[in-house]
Structure formats: C-alpha cells, structure tokens
Design a protein around this motif. Structure first.
Motif, PDB file in Angstrom:
ATOM      1  N   ASP A  61       0.810  -1.212   0.000  1.00 39.23           N
ATOM      2  CA  ASP A  61       0.000   0.000   0.000  1.00 39.23           C
ATOM      3  C   ASP A  61       0.852   1.274   0.000  1.00 39.23           C
ATOM      4  OD1 ASP A  61      -2.591   0.841  -0.334  1.00 39.23           O
ATOM      5  OD2 ASP A  61      -3.038   0.978   1.798  1.00 39.23           O
ATOM      6  N   ALA A  62       2.149   1.122  -0.235  1.00 39.60           N
ATOM      7  CA  ALA A  62       3.037   2.292  -0.304  1.00 39.60           C
ATOM      8  C   ALA A  62       2.712   3.095  -1.566  1.00 39.60           C
ATOM      9  CB  ALA A  62       4.493   1.842  -0.327  1.00 39.60           C
ATOM     10  N   ASP A  63       2.563   4.384  -1.404  1.00 38.49           N
ATOM     11  CA  ASP A  63       2.271   5.244  -2.553  1.00 38.49           C
ATOM     12  C   ASP A  63       3.497   5.281  -3.458  1.00 38.49           C
ATOM     13  OD1 ASP A  63       1.637   7.201  -4.411  1.00 38.49           O
ATOM     14  OD2 ASP A  63       0.730   8.519  -2.927  1.00 38.49           O
ATOM     15  N   ARG A  64       3.317   4.823  -4.680  1.00 37.77           N
ATOM     16  CA  ARG A  64       4.409   4.749  -5.642  1.00 37.77           C
ATOM     17  C   ARG A  64       4.214   5.735  -6.791  1.00 37.77           C
ATOM     18  NH1 ARG A  64       7.634   0.652  -4.346  1.00 37.77           N
ATOM     19  NH2 ARG A  64       6.820  -0.961  -2.972  1.00 37.77           N
ATOM     20  N   GLY A  65       3.284   6.674  -6.608  1.00 37.62           N
ATOM     21  CA  GLY A  65       3.061   7.684  -7.629  1.00 37.62           C
ATOM     22  C   GLY A  65       2.273   7.181  -8.826  1.00 37.62           C
ATOM     23  N   ALA A  66       1.680   6.005  -8.719  1.00 30.05           N
ATOM     24  CA  ALA A  66       0.864   5.464  -9.811  1.00 30.05           C
ATOM     25  C   ALA A  66      -0.497   6.156  -9.822  1.00 30.05           C
ATOM     26  CB  ALA A  66       0.692   3.958  -9.625  1.00 30.05           C
ATOM     27  N   PHE A  67      -1.248   5.946 -10.871  1.00 28.75           N
ATOM     28  CA  PHE A  67      -2.540   6.601 -11.006  1.00 28.75           C
ATOM     29  C   PHE A  67      -3.445   6.287  -9.820  1.00 28.75           C
ATOM     30  CE2 PHE A  67      -6.797   7.315 -12.739  1.00 28.75           C
ATOM     31  CZ  PHE A  67      -6.649   8.595 -13.222  1.00 28.75           C
ATOM     32  N   PHE A  68      -3.397   5.053  -9.329  1.00 28.86           N
ATOM     33  CA  PHE A  68      -4.180   4.668  -8.160  1.00 28.86           C
ATOM     34  C   PHE A  68      -3.295   4.553  -6.929  1.00 28.86           C
ATOM     35  CE2 PHE A  68      -6.813   3.533 -11.742  1.00 28.86           C
ATOM     36  CZ  PHE A  68      -8.009   4.119 -11.378  1.00 28.86           C
ATOM     37  N   GLY A  69      -2.161   5.263  -6.958  1.00 31.06           N
ATOM     38  CA  GLY A  69      -1.266   5.371  -5.805  1.00 31.06           C
ATOM     39  C   GLY A  69      -0.362   4.185  -5.621  1.00 31.06           C
ATOM     40  N   SER A  70      -0.904   3.139  -5.077  1.00 34.98           N
ATOM     41  CA  SER A  70      -0.106   1.980  -4.685  1.00 34.98           C
ATOM     42  C   SER A  70      -0.464   0.758  -5.522  1.00 34.98           C
ATOM     43  CB  SER A  70      -0.389   1.657  -3.214  1.00 34.98           C
ATOM     44  OG  SER A  70      -1.746   1.247  -3.068  1.00 34.98           O
ATOM     45  N   LEU A  71       0.278  -0.299  -5.308  1.00 32.93           N
ATOM     46  CA  LEU A  71      -0.053  -1.571  -5.940  1.00 32.93           C
ATOM     47  C   LEU A  71      -1.429  -2.030  -5.466  1.00 32.93           C
ATOM     48  CD1 LEU A  71       0.677  -3.982  -7.706  1.00 32.93           C
ATOM     49  CD2 LEU A  71       1.895  -4.956  -5.756  1.00 32.93           C
ATOM     50  N   LEU A  72      -1.679  -1.947  -4.175  1.00 31.16           N
ATOM     51  CA  LEU A  72      -2.975  -2.356  -3.639  1.00 31.16           C
ATOM     52  C   LEU A  72      -4.096  -1.469  -4.195  1.00 31.16           C
ATOM     53  CD1 LEU A  72      -3.661  -4.699  -1.776  1.00 31.16           C
ATOM     54  CD2 LEU A  72      -3.695  -3.091   0.125  1.00 31.16           C
ATOM     55  N   GLY A  73      -3.825  -0.182  -4.363  1.00 30.29           N
ATOM     56  CA  GLY A  73      -4.810   0.719  -4.966  1.00 30.29           C
ATOM     57  C   GLY A  73      -5.136   0.317  -6.395  1.00 30.29           C
ATOM     58  N   THR A  74      -4.116  -0.085  -7.153  1.00 24.38           N
ATOM     59  CA  THR A  74      -4.316  -0.518  -8.540  1.00 24.38           C
ATOM     60  C   THR A  74      -5.109  -1.816  -8.587  1.00 24.38           C
ATOM     61  OG1 THR A  74      -2.265   0.585  -9.185  1.00 24.38           O
ATOM     62  CG2 THR A  74      -3.117  -1.082 -10.698  1.00 24.38           C
ATOM     63  N   LEU A  75      -4.772  -2.756  -7.711  1.00 23.92           N
ATOM     64  CA  LEU A  75      -5.497  -4.030  -7.669  1.00 23.92           C
ATOM     65  C   LEU A  75      -6.949  -3.823  -7.248  1.00 23.92           C
ATOM     66  CD1 LEU A  75      -2.757  -6.347  -6.110  1.00 23.92           C
ATOM     67  CD2 LEU A  75      -3.361  -6.060  -8.534  1.00 23.92           C
ATOM     68  N   ASN A  76      -7.189  -2.911  -6.300  1.00 28.01           N
ATOM     69  CA  ASN A  76      -8.556  -2.583  -5.908  1.00 28.01           C
ATOM     70  C   ASN A  76      -9.317  -1.968  -7.076  1.00 28.01           C
ATOM     71  OD1 ASN A  76      -9.607  -2.916  -3.013  1.00 28.01           O
ATOM     72  ND2 ASN A  76      -7.489  -2.292  -2.661  1.00 28.01           N
ATOM     73  N   HIS A  77      -8.657  -1.103  -7.845  1.00 33.09           N
ATOM     74  CA  HIS A  77      -9.311  -0.501  -9.005  1.00 33.09           C
ATOM     75  C   HIS A  77      -9.731  -1.567 -10.009  1.00 33.09           C
ATOM     76  CE1 HIS A  77     -10.360   1.871 -12.444  1.00 33.09           C
ATOM     77  NE2 HIS A  77      -9.420   1.260 -13.143  1.00 33.09           N
ATOM     78  N   LEU A  78      -8.879  -2.541 -10.234  1.00 34.34           N
ATOM     79  CA  LEU A  78      -9.238  -3.616 -11.161  1.00 34.34           C
ATOM     80  C   LEU A  78     -10.475  -4.362 -10.687  1.00 34.34           C
ATOM     81  CD1 LEU A  78      -5.763  -4.962 -12.245  1.00 34.34           C
ATOM     82  CD2 LEU A  78      -7.618  -4.284 -13.766  1.00 34.34           C
ATOM     83  N   VAL A  79     -10.559  -4.633  -9.399  1.00 37.32           N
ATOM     84  CA  VAL A  79     -11.747  -5.310  -8.864  1.00 37.32           C
ATOM     85  C   VAL A  79     -12.972  -4.404  -9.015  1.00 37.32           C
ATOM     86  CG1 VAL A  79     -12.830  -6.208  -6.751  1.00 37.32           C
ATOM     87  CG2 VAL A  79     -10.478  -6.851  -7.321  1.00 37.32           C
ATOM     88  N   ALA A  80     -12.831  -3.117  -8.720  1.00 42.05           N
ATOM     89  CA  ALA A  80     -13.953  -2.185  -8.866  1.00 42.05           C
ATOM     90  C   ALA A  80     -14.402  -2.099 -10.329  1.00 42.05           C
ATOM     91  CB  ALA A  80     -13.571  -0.803  -8.342  1.00 42.05           C
ATOM     92  N   GLY A  81     -13.439  -1.920 -11.236  1.00 44.10           N
ATOM     93  CA  GLY A  81     -13.775  -1.824 -12.655  1.00 44.10           C
ATOM     94  C   GLY A  81     -14.440  -3.092 -13.173  1.00 44.10           C
ATOM     95  N   ASP A  82     -13.901  -4.238 -12.801  1.00 40.62           N
ATOM     96  CA  ASP A  82     -14.498  -5.504 -13.236  1.00 40.62           C
ATOM     97  C   ASP A  82     -15.903  -5.662 -12.673  1.00 40.62           C
ATOM     98  OD1 ASP A  82     -12.121  -5.986 -14.505  1.00 40.62           O
ATOM     99  OD2 ASP A  82     -11.597  -7.759 -13.336  1.00 40.62           O
ATOM    100  N   THR A  83     -16.099  -5.270 -11.422  1.00 38.11           N
ATOM    101  CA  THR A  83     -17.421  -5.372 -10.808  1.00 38.11           C
ATOM    102  C   THR A  83     -18.422  -4.471 -11.522  1.00 38.11           C
ATOM    103  OG1 THR A  83     -16.435  -5.928  -8.672  1.00 38.11           O
ATOM    104  CG2 THR A  83     -18.717  -5.132  -8.642  1.00 38.11           C
ATOM    105  N   ILE A  84     -18.000  -3.265 -11.864  1.00 37.70           N
ATOM    106  CA  ILE A  84     -18.870  -2.350 -12.605  1.00 37.70           C
ATOM    107  C   ILE A  84     -19.284  -2.971 -13.932  1.00 37.70           C
ATOM    108  CG2 ILE A  84     -18.932  -0.155 -13.878  1.00 37.70           C
ATOM    109  CD1 ILE A  84     -17.177   1.005 -11.556  1.00 37.70           C
ATOM    110  N   TRP A  85     -18.302  -3.439 -14.700  1.00 32.22           N
ATOM    111  CA  TRP A  85     -18.617  -3.988 -16.020  1.00 32.22           C
ATOM    112  C   TRP A  85     -19.415  -5.280 -15.942  1.00 32.22           C
ATOM    113  CZ3 TRP A  85     -19.216  -1.660 -20.290  1.00 32.22           C
ATOM    114  CH2 TRP A  85     -18.531  -0.474 -20.530  1.00 32.22           C
ATOM    115  N   LEU A  86     -19.054  -6.172 -15.051  1.00 36.95           N
ATOM    116  CA  LEU A  86     -19.795  -7.429 -14.948  1.00 36.95           C
ATOM    117  C   LEU A  86     -21.236  -7.180 -14.518  1.00 36.95           C
ATOM    118  CD1 LEU A  86     -17.004  -9.667 -13.423  1.00 36.95           C
ATOM    119  CD2 LEU A  86     -18.023  -9.905 -15.711  1.00 36.95           C
ATOM    120  N   THR A  87     -21.432  -6.201 -13.658  1.00 39.69           N
ATOM    121  CA  THR A  87     -22.793  -5.852 -13.251  1.00 39.69           C
ATOM    122  C   THR A  87     -23.565  -5.279 -14.439  1.00 39.69           C
ATOM    123  OG1 THR A  87     -22.021  -5.459 -11.005  1.00 39.69           O
ATOM    124  CG2 THR A  87     -24.157  -4.555 -11.575  1.00 39.69           C
TER     125      THR A  87
END
Length: 178
Positions: A34-60
C-alpha cells in the motif's frame, strides 16, 4: 468482432495473469503493497482494488444482457461501485478472495457465450447515469483491455519494487498452427 473462442482465450489469459500478479505481489512485505508509488491509483494495492472495482462495474452492467447469462447470476442485484477507487480489501488475501471470485465468473461467462450473444446490443448506464448502446462483443474487448492496461501498471510497480512477475505476453497461450 471477436469470436467466442477469442473471449475464452482472453478469459483464460486474464485469470492466469491475475494469479501471476497476486503471486508476485505476495512476495512483497504487506507495508510495501500500500506504499504510494506515484501510480494513477497510488499503490499496488490501490491498482489491484481498481481492477476489482472496474471488473465489478462492467460485470454488473453485463447482467443486463438480453440473454440473461447464467454465469452473471451472482452479480444480479449486487451493489455497483460508484467510485473507481473503491476499496475491496486493505490486504492482499482479502482482495485476492474478490479477485478469485470475479475471475471464476469471467471464466464461466466466457464458456457460456455463443456467437449470437456477442452480436447483441447492451444498453447500460455509466456511473454518471448516461445511457449507452454498444455491441456486447466489443464491450468485452474493452473489458479485457482495461484489465491488461492496469495489470501492466501493476507489473511496473512490482518491477520497481524488485519483484519480477515473469512473462506476461498473451502469445504464451496461443497455440501453434499445424
């Protein structure tokens, strides 16, 4: 327009790459995830959470397909994220449980699809309420491309943290022609 075989290939690739990504992420200390690495969603965990959120939106959204696809039944009536940064887990094991569930749904969906399903028009609303009418097969291509895009970002974050995810090419799954 993709074929049903293309979608099965992409679903298999998606699940395999997610497994590799989470296995690689598990080699980092929890504090690094969860260290902020300057990525669009901040951290690795932030990016992985975004993928789950995006997939959930589309699958729904995909539950609105006129064929009432059985693989999507677990998402019918489910809460839809309203924020692309929604957190599904603050630790890797919790997030992995969501990822594994979604990948199972995606794989089952791909196996269920028939050519006529891909040709259908999906009518859905985005998170701002704007209505769209798009080819379902083309939306599936977007769905998988979105995942690949953000997995590439996650792979870069892992590389920067000293973790090699290994080969990420779809080419690894494409068989030779006789």
């Amino acid at each position: 327009m993709p074929t049903t075989q293309d979608i099965v290939l992409l679903a298999t690739y998606n699940a395999n790459m997610n497994r590799k990504l989470y296995d690689a992420a598990a080699r980092l200390p929890a504090s690094e995830l969860d260290a902020d690495r300057g990525a669009f969603f901040g951290s690795l965990l932030g990016t992985l959470n975004h993928l789950v959120a995006g997939d959930t939106i589309w699958l729904t959204r995909f539950t609105l397909h006129p064929a009432n696809l059985a693989a999507l039944a677990p998402l019918r009536g489910a809460a839809v994220p309203t924020d692309l940064r929604q957190r599904y887990g603050d630790d890797l094991p919790t997030l992995l449980a969501h990822r594994t569930r979604l990948d199972g749904i995606i794989t089952a969906l791909a196996a269920e699809l028939r050519p006529g399903h891909l040709d259908a028009t999906l009518v859905y609303r985005n998170t701002r309420g704007t209505e769209f009418r798009k080819h379902f097969g083309t939306l599936l291509l977007h769905f998988f491309n979105h995942q690949t895009h953000h997995r590439g970002q996650a792979s870069t974050l892992l590389t920067q943290a000293g973790v090699d995810i290994g080969v990420t090419d779809l080419l690894e799954l494409i068989g030779d022609v006789a």
